[in-house]
Scaffold this active site. Structure first.
Site, PDB file in Angstrom:
ATOM      1  N   LYS A  78       2.603  -9.579  -0.856  1.00  0.00           N
ATOM      2  CA  LYS A  78       2.621  -8.122  -0.736  1.00  0.00           C
ATOM      3  C   LYS A  78       1.208  -7.635  -0.465  1.00  0.00           C
ATOM      4  O   LYS A  78       0.273  -7.924  -1.227  1.00  0.00           O
ATOM      5  CB  LYS A  78       3.092  -7.523  -2.060  1.00  0.00           C
ATOM      6  CG  LYS A  78       4.466  -6.913  -1.986  1.00  0.00           C
ATOM      7  CD  LYS A  78       4.778  -6.306  -3.323  1.00  0.00           C
ATOM      8  CE  LYS A  78       5.950  -5.404  -3.254  1.00  0.00           C
ATOM      9  NZ  LYS A  78       6.249  -4.803  -4.552  1.00  0.00           N
TER      10      LYS A  78
HETATM   11  C1  E4P Z   1       8.562  -2.404  -4.551  1.00  0.00           C
HETATM   12  O1  E4P Z   1       8.388  -3.510  -4.105  1.00  0.00           O
HETATM   13  C2  E4P Z   1       7.918  -1.882  -5.767  1.00  0.00           C
HETATM   14  O2  E4P Z   1       7.731  -2.926  -6.667  1.00  0.00           O
HETATM   15  C3  E4P Z   1       8.735  -0.855  -6.492  1.00  0.00           C
HETATM   16  O3  E4P Z   1       9.955  -0.593  -5.834  1.00  0.00           O
HETATM   17  C4  E4P Z   1       7.982   0.346  -6.947  1.00  0.00           C
HETATM   18  O4  E4P Z   1       8.854   1.193  -7.643  1.00  0.00           O
HETATM   19  P1  E4P Z   1       8.350   2.394  -8.568  1.00  0.00           P
HETATM   20  O5  E4P Z   1       7.986   3.548  -7.698  1.00  0.00           O
HETATM   21  O6  E4P Z   1       9.550   2.706  -9.424  1.00  0.00           O
HETATM   22  O7  E4P Z   1       7.182   1.869  -9.350  1.00  0.00           O
END
Ligand code: E4P
Length: 216
Positions: free
Chosen positions: A84
């Site tokens: 990521k």
């Molecule tokens: C995506 O890969 C993220 O880990 C995640 O969906 C972030 O979500 P949040 O906005 O609830 O922290």
């Protein structure tokens, strides 16, 4: 639509995997920190639960050289590790290099269709628009997903769109109706997806009626 589970909790991953409903895992530094565990052993445990399914791990460095170095190390932690990378100019540079090395990437923190277009052009394997966080600031996050899917289809980009920052079952339904490639879903929302009061009442009634059937 593929389902990824958005958690670093091995128990939640195991439960969803055993139900046959998940196709991968996404984590981020916040989710990892909630587990209060040594990073290496945590990832090893997750890799042991879901063989051959993609697991997204996020880099921390902000410079492309740091991201690339981290990514090379992270990708050795297991099969199918996806890196990521944040949506920044440095992240795009890192994505280009990692893609050329055959390392899969997931461009994260995407909040606009043009950011997604750039991520696709840089060759990102996955693109993660964060819809819940847009809803939080009074913008309709799902509109972004529709726009990104249109762009991907217009030009036949190979990147898969992961609807991220999902907060409730309607997000999952709308993502599926739009035709998004993937939804990454917290375990609580996976549970909500399967619940229906009429299913519970139906089971209860069938069991009660079964008691009335004469048995030898
Ligand atoms: C995506 O890969 C993220 O880990 C995640 O969906 C972030 O979500 P949040 O906005 O609830 O922290």
């Amino acid at each position: 639509m593929k389902f990824f589970i958005d958690t670093a909790n091995p128990e939640e991953i195991r439960k969803a995997y055993d139900m046959g409903v998940i196709d991968g895992v996404t984590t981020n530094p916040t989710l990892i920190s909630k587990e209060k565990r040594d990073f290496d052993s945590l990832i090893k445990e997750i890799c042991g639960i879901i063989h051959n399914l993609p697991i997204s791990l996020e880099v921390i460095g902000l410079k492309s050289e740091e991201m690339i170095q981290e990514a090379r190390l992270l990708s050795q932690m297991g099969e199918n590790i996806v890196i990521k990378v944040p949506m920044t100019p440095e992240g795009l540079k890192a994505t280009k290099v990692l893609t050329s090395e055959g390392i899969k990437t997931n461009m994260t923190l995407v909040f606009s269709p043009t950011q997604a277009l750039l991520a696709a052009k840089a060759g990102s394997t996955y693109i993660s628009p964060f819809i819940g966080r847009l809803d939080d600031i009074s913008q309709t996050g799902m509109e972004l997903v529709g726009q990104i899917m249109t762009i991907m289809n217009n030009y036949g980009f190979e990147s898969e769109v992961i609807v991220s920052s999902i907060r409730h079952p309607i997000h999952v339904l709308e993502a599926a109706l739009i035709g998004a490639d993937v939804a990454t879903i917290p375990y609580k929302v996976i549970e909500q997806l399967m619940k229906h009061p009429l299913t519970d009442i139906g089971i209860e009634r069938f069991l009660e009626d079964w008691k009335k059937v004469p048995k030898k």
